[in-house]
Design an enzyme around this catalytic site. Structure first.
Site, PDB file in Angstrom:
ATOM      1  CE  LYS A  82      -4.507   0.890   0.504  1.00  0.00           C
ATOM      2  NZ  LYS A  82      -5.677   0.109   0.093  1.00  0.00           N
ATOM      3  N   GLY A 183     -20.848   6.425   5.687  1.00  0.00           N
ATOM      4  CA  GLY A 183     -19.980   6.822   4.570  1.00  0.00           C
ATOM      5  C   GLY A 183     -20.657   6.477   3.257  1.00  0.00           C
ATOM      6  N   GLY A 185     -19.800   7.262  -0.023  1.00  0.00           N
ATOM      7  CA  GLY A 185     -18.950   7.622  -1.161  1.00  0.00           C
ATOM      8  C   GLY A 185     -18.965   6.555  -2.232  1.00  0.00           C
ATOM      9  CB  VAL A 187     -17.736   1.415  -1.128  1.00  0.00           C
ATOM     10  CG1 VAL A 187     -18.318   0.041  -0.838  1.00  0.00           C
ATOM     11  CG2 VAL A 187     -16.355   1.271  -1.741  1.00  0.00           C
TER      12      VAL A 187
HETATM   13  P1  NAD Z   1     -14.893   7.727  -0.578  1.00  0.00           P
HETATM   14  O1  NAD Z   1     -13.856   8.721  -0.249  1.00  0.00           O
HETATM   15  O2  NAD Z   1     -15.469   7.712  -1.958  1.00  0.00           O
HETATM   16  O3  NAD Z   1     -16.119   7.892   0.427  1.00  0.00           O
HETATM   17  C1  NAD Z   1     -15.964   7.991   1.810  1.00  0.00           C
HETATM   18  C2  NAD Z   1     -17.224   8.667   2.367  1.00  0.00           C
HETATM   19  O4  NAD Z   1     -17.132   8.652   3.782  1.00  0.00           O
HETATM   20  C3  NAD Z   1     -17.389  10.112   1.938  1.00  0.00           C
HETATM   21  O5  NAD Z   1     -18.725  10.343   1.531  1.00  0.00           O
HETATM   22  C4  NAD Z   1     -17.046  10.907   3.209  1.00  0.00           C
HETATM   23  O6  NAD Z   1     -17.753  12.130   3.312  1.00  0.00           O
HETATM   24  C5  NAD Z   1     -17.499   9.932   4.273  1.00  0.00           C
HETATM   25  N1  NAD Z   1     -16.846  10.115   5.572  1.00  0.00           N
HETATM   26  C6  NAD Z   1     -15.577  10.475   5.832  1.00  0.00           C
HETATM   27  N2  NAD Z   1     -15.394  10.537   7.163  1.00  0.00           N
HETATM   28  C7  NAD Z   1     -16.549  10.175   7.729  1.00  0.00           C
HETATM   29  C8  NAD Z   1     -16.983  10.025   9.066  1.00  0.00           C
HETATM   30  N3  NAD Z   1     -16.152  10.267  10.104  1.00  0.00           N
HETATM   31  N4  NAD Z   1     -18.265   9.651   9.300  1.00  0.00           N
HETATM   32  C9  NAD Z   1     -19.109   9.413   8.276  1.00  0.00           C
HETATM   33  N5  NAD Z   1     -18.751   9.540   6.991  1.00  0.00           N
HETATM   34  C10 NAD Z   1     -17.501   9.914   6.720  1.00  0.00           C
HETATM   35  O7  NAD Z   1     -14.275   6.302  -0.210  1.00  0.00           O
HETATM   36  P2  NAD Z   1     -14.734   4.879  -0.758  1.00  0.00           P
HETATM   37  O8  NAD Z   1     -14.009   4.563  -2.017  1.00  0.00           O
HETATM   38  O9  NAD Z   1     -16.225   4.798  -0.711  1.00  0.00           O
HETATM   39  O10 NAD Z   1     -14.113   3.923   0.346  1.00  0.00           O
HETATM   40  C11 NAD Z   1     -14.724   3.831   1.626  1.00  0.00           C
HETATM   41  C12 NAD Z   1     -13.896   2.906   2.503  1.00  0.00           C
HETATM   42  O11 NAD Z   1     -13.831   1.605   1.891  1.00  0.00           O
HETATM   43  C13 NAD Z   1     -12.444   3.327   2.693  1.00  0.00           C
HETATM   44  O12 NAD Z   1     -12.016   2.928   3.973  1.00  0.00           O
HETATM   45  C14 NAD Z   1     -11.684   2.547   1.640  1.00  0.00           C
HETATM   46  O13 NAD Z   1     -10.337   2.358   1.996  1.00  0.00           O
HETATM   47  C15 NAD Z   1     -12.461   1.246   1.680  1.00  0.00           C
HETATM   48  N6  NAD Z   1     -12.389   0.470   0.443  1.00  0.00           N
HETATM   49  C16 NAD Z   1     -12.796   1.007  -0.723  1.00  0.00           C
HETATM   50  C17 NAD Z   1     -12.756   0.248  -1.891  1.00  0.00           C
HETATM   51  C18 NAD Z   1     -13.237   0.798  -3.199  1.00  0.00           C
HETATM   52  O14 NAD Z   1     -13.501   0.008  -4.115  1.00  0.00           O
HETATM   53  N7  NAD Z   1     -13.415   2.107  -3.332  1.00  0.00           N
HETATM   54  C19 NAD Z   1     -12.281  -1.069  -1.848  1.00  0.00           C
HETATM   55  C20 NAD Z   1     -11.870  -1.607  -0.617  1.00  0.00           C
HETATM   56  C21 NAD Z   1     -11.932  -0.819   0.527  1.00  0.00           C
END
Ligand code: NAD
Length: 350
Positions: A82, A183, A185, A187
């Site tokens: 990472k 959250g 976003g 996902v």
């Molecule tokens: P993203 O940045 O698109 O979305 C994150 C969301 O969480 C945002 O809407 C943000 O406003 C919100 N957020 C941030 N802090 C917060 C809090 N304290 N309380 C509530 N909401 C909060 O990220 P993502 O791509 O959706 O990924 C989300 C999580 O899943 C991350 O931990 C990422 O590492 C993990 N992940 C993502 C993927 C992927 O395919 N994108 C794959 C594996 C793991």
């Protein structure tokens, strides 16, 4: 007391950390290479400001270990790695591009010892910039088109949740089950849409209140203020924002019966798995539940582009979760420890 960079490196069980300082922006680049037993380390790139530089290194290390667990669980010939770009603050477009090009050249110089894709704080455009100087970037094709891993990850989380409901409640139907998504976003939003179609009672939360209001309106869901998540009663809590939301401070407050989400490194420390177990909260290990995006990208890279076939592979995440949870219940242990033991056996077998 916060750990120092020396302490972190000394105590780490990984292979190495490639470190570089980018003078023009004041950013530090950490590429944490955790394990290469099954293949070259591969994992996303996180761009973030950290209060202490050591926090950025720690993030890279724990996320790299999570990638080792993820790839091994998927039985893919890939190792855990990472990268973190620890920035001193917001960067303008030109500075961001310069940092990414420098980082991309560093990846290229490793000649395949590390490959990467998006993670928190990095965008499709960032991946396009990296692809100008390195071929070791996933999710960007030869026409510079990008693919969003979020919907694939969300489908895998639904599969993991279905399996968890089956083990915890004896029925894998979502109808009438309440799920709190934290959250919304890349996902969380597609996850919420899938769950709404499945008939779940949805509770939605995000620090971005507009995003919550919009999606809750669209899906007929209930909004939960960001500060009330842990005390809110629900069947399943789905952490889909930041890591380490399951810790000694939050676990006693939880009013859910199971935890299944996409966030990486959901446990503050390994002992938190036991804390959840003691409270009778069934935990689907994060590195299994959130493997959908990594799995889909790996399959696409190896030539599988049929969405139907990809979907079936993502749905099979449910089988792994079922096996782990069932064994955990039989052995009266936390599913996290069962899943880590399973990874150790896979790595030992090579
Ligand atoms: P993203 O940045 O698109 O979305 C994150 C969301 O969480 C945002 O809407 C943000 O406003 C919100 N957020 C941030 N802090 C917060 C809090 N304290 N309380 C509530 N909401 C909060 O990220 P993502 O791509 O959706 O990924 C989300 C999580 O899943 C991350 O931990 C990422 O590492 C993990 N992940 C993502 C993927 C992927 O395919 N994108 C794959 C594996 C793991």
């Amino acid at each position: 007391m916060p750990e120092s960079i020396e302490q972190l490196i000394r105590d780490w069980d990984g292979l190495a950390v490639v470190t570089r300082y980018h003078e023009p922006t004041g950013a530090w680049i950490f590429i944490a290479l955790h394990d290469a037993t099954l293949g070259s380390p591969c994992g996303g790139t996180r761009l973030k400001h950290y209060a202490e530089l050591a926090d950025g290194l720690r993030d890279a290390m724990r996320l790299a270990r999570g990638m080792t667990y993820k790839w091994a669980t998927l039985k893919f010939k890939q190792g855990g790695g990472k990268a973190v770009l620890a920035v001193p603050g917001a960067l303008d477009d030109m500075a961001r591009r310069e940092l990414l090009l420098d980082y991309g050249r560093l990846i290229e110089s490793l000649r395949g010892a590390f490959s990467t894709g998006r993670d928190l704080g990095t965008t499709d455009d960032d991946m396009r910039v990296l692809s100008e100087v390195t071929s070791y970037v996933h999710g960007v094709d030869e026409n510079k088109e990008t693919r969003d891993p979020g919907p694939y990850t969300a489908r895998g989380v639904v599969a993991a949740m279905r399996a968890t409901l089956g083990v915890a409640f004896g029925s894998d139907s979502f109808t009438g089950s309440s799920v709190l998504v934290q959250g919304l976003g890349g996902v969380g939003a597609p996850l919420a849409r899938r769950l709404a179609k499945e008939g779940a009672v949805l509770l939605l939360s995000d620090i971005d209140e507009e995003r919550v209001a919009e999606l809750a309106g669209e899906l007929g869901a209930t909004s939960v203020p960001a500060g009330d998540v842990y005390e809110t009663k629900c069947d399943v809590y789905a952490p889909c924002a930041l890591g380490e939301t399951l810790n000694a401070e939050t676990i006693p407050r939880l009013r859910c019966r199971a935890v299944v989400g996409s966030a990486n490194s959901q446990l503050g420390e390994d002992d938190d798995a036991d804390r959840l177990h003691e409270r009778g909260i069934l935990y689907a290990p994060d590195f299994i539940a959130n493997g959908g995006g990594a799995l889909a990208f790996a399959l696409i890279n190896s030539g599988m582009t049929d969405e139907g076939k990809l979907g079936l592979r993502l749905d099979a995440i449910a089988d792994t979760v079922s096996q782990v949870l069932t064994r955990a219940i039989t052995e009266n242990r936390s599913p996290h420890h069962v899943a880590v033991d399973r990874v150790a056996a896979i790595l030992k077998a090579g």
